[in-house]
Design a protein around this motif. Structure first.
Motif, PDB file in Angstrom:
ATOM      1  N   LYS A 275     -24.066 -53.942 -28.797  1.00 34.96           N
ATOM      2  CA  LYS A 275     -25.326 -53.201 -28.692  1.00 34.96           C
ATOM      3  C   LYS A 275     -26.476 -53.948 -29.361  1.00 34.96           C
ATOM      4  CE  LYS A 275     -27.075 -49.306 -30.837  1.00 34.96           C
ATOM      5  NZ  LYS A 275     -26.884 -48.107 -31.602  1.00 34.96           N
ATOM      6  N   ASP A 276     -26.170 -54.603 -30.480  1.00 33.18           N
ATOM      7  CA  ASP A 276     -27.206 -55.320 -31.222  1.00 33.18           C
ATOM      8  C   ASP A 276     -27.425 -56.748 -30.740  1.00 33.18           C
ATOM      9  OD1 ASP A 276     -27.541 -53.016 -32.664  1.00 33.18           O
ATOM     10  OD2 ASP A 276     -26.460 -53.720 -34.431  1.00 33.18           O
TER      11      ASP A 276
ATOM     12  N   THR B 136     -17.027 -53.835 -33.469  1.00 27.61           N
ATOM     13  CA  THR B 136     -17.459 -54.068 -34.850  1.00 27.61           C
ATOM     14  C   THR B 136     -16.431 -54.956 -35.555  1.00 27.61           C
ATOM     15  OG1 THR B 136     -16.262 -52.214 -35.863  1.00 27.61           O
ATOM     16  CG2 THR B 136     -18.446 -51.718 -34.927  1.00 27.61           C
TER      17      THR B 136
ATOM     18  N   ASP C 252     -19.694 -52.509 -39.777  1.00 30.78           N
ATOM     19  CA  ASP C 252     -19.722 -51.452 -38.761  1.00 30.78           C
ATOM     20  C   ASP C 252     -20.847 -51.650 -37.740  1.00 30.78           C
ATOM     21  OD1 ASP C 252     -17.471 -49.839 -39.552  1.00 30.78           O
ATOM     22  OD2 ASP C 252     -18.646 -49.239 -41.297  1.00 30.78           O
ATOM     23  N   GLN C 253     -21.521 -52.781 -37.792  1.00 29.76           N
ATOM     24  CA  GLN C 253     -22.578 -53.082 -36.828  1.00 29.76           C
ATOM     25  C   GLN C 253     -21.978 -53.237 -35.438  1.00 29.76           C
ATOM     26  OE1 GLN C 253     -24.283 -56.989 -37.314  1.00 29.76           O
ATOM     27  NE2 GLN C 253     -25.983 -56.563 -35.954  1.00 29.76           N
ATOM     28  N   ASP C 254     -22.587 -52.607 -34.447  1.00 33.23           N
ATOM     29  CA  ASP C 254     -22.130 -52.758 -33.066  1.00 33.23           C
ATOM     30  C   ASP C 254     -22.600 -54.115 -32.556  1.00 33.23           C
ATOM     31  OD1 ASP C 254     -21.921 -52.707 -30.191  1.00 33.23           O
ATOM     32  OD2 ASP C 254     -21.645 -50.540 -30.353  1.00 33.23           O
ATOM     33  N   LEU C 255     -21.672 -55.043 -32.445  1.00 31.09           N
ATOM     34  CA  LEU C 255     -21.992 -56.430 -32.113  1.00 31.09           C
ATOM     35  C   LEU C 255     -22.499 -56.601 -30.690  1.00 31.09           C
ATOM     36  CD1 LEU C 255     -18.836 -57.954 -33.818  1.00 31.09           C
ATOM     37  CD2 LEU C 255     -21.168 -57.914 -34.734  1.00 31.09           C
TER      38      LEU C 255
ATOM     39  N   ASP D  42     -26.674 -64.096 -40.232  1.00 31.85           N
ATOM     40  CA  ASP D  42     -26.528 -62.706 -40.665  1.00 31.85           C
ATOM     41  C   ASP D  42     -25.450 -61.950 -39.880  1.00 31.85           C
ATOM     42  OD1 ASP D  42     -27.919 -62.555 -38.290  1.00 31.85           O
ATOM     43  OD2 ASP D  42     -29.331 -61.040 -38.986  1.00 31.85           O
TER      44      ASP D  42
ATOM     45  N   LYS E 116     -22.960 -59.112 -41.628  1.00 30.05           N
ATOM     46  CA  LYS E 116     -23.445 -58.530 -42.883  1.00 30.05           C
ATOM     47  C   LYS E 116     -23.067 -57.047 -42.989  1.00 30.05           C
ATOM     48  CE  LYS E 116     -27.952 -57.515 -40.985  1.00 30.05           C
ATOM     49  NZ  LYS E 116     -29.364 -57.690 -41.016  1.00 30.05           N
ATOM     50  N   ASP E 117     -22.867 -56.401 -41.844  1.00 33.31           N
ATOM     51  CA  ASP E 117     -22.468 -54.994 -41.792  1.00 33.31           C
ATOM     52  C   ASP E 117     -21.207 -54.904 -40.946  1.00 33.31           C
ATOM     53  OD1 ASP E 117     -22.119 -52.284 -41.346  1.00 33.31           O
ATOM     54  OD2 ASP E 117     -24.077 -51.967 -40.429  1.00 33.31           O
TER      55      ASP E 117
END
Length: 76
Positions: free
Chosen positions: A28-29, A64, A23-26, A17, A20-21
């Motif tokens: 932080k997540d 991101t 703009d996801q903070d890679l 996954d 998949k986004d």
């Protein structure tokens, strides 16, 4: 370009996954840690023919997929 970056992230992290986004903070997540970041940067350098000096690496500019794509375009 973004699809290629997603492929690199999936290869490095082993996460299906990842990406998949765009703009996801890679960081932080928890998608990217220190070792994965180095591996991604080396792969980006090889695949896109860019140079990313470690001394100039700023996590906030590479956090991101959209930001990674922007930086790669700037460095090409």
């Amino acid at each position: 370009m973004k699809e290629k970056i997603v492929g690199i992230l999936k290869d490095v992290t082993g996460l299906d996954d990842a990406g998949k986004d765009f703009d996801q903070d890679l960081f932080k997540d928890g998608v990217l840690d220190s070792m994965a970041t180095v591996e991604v940067l080396v792969t980006l350098q090889d695949d896109f023919g860019i140079q990313v000096p470690v001394s100039e690496f700023d996590r906030s500019q590479w956090s991101t997929i959209n930001k990674i794509a922007q930086r790669v375009q700037e460095l090409e």
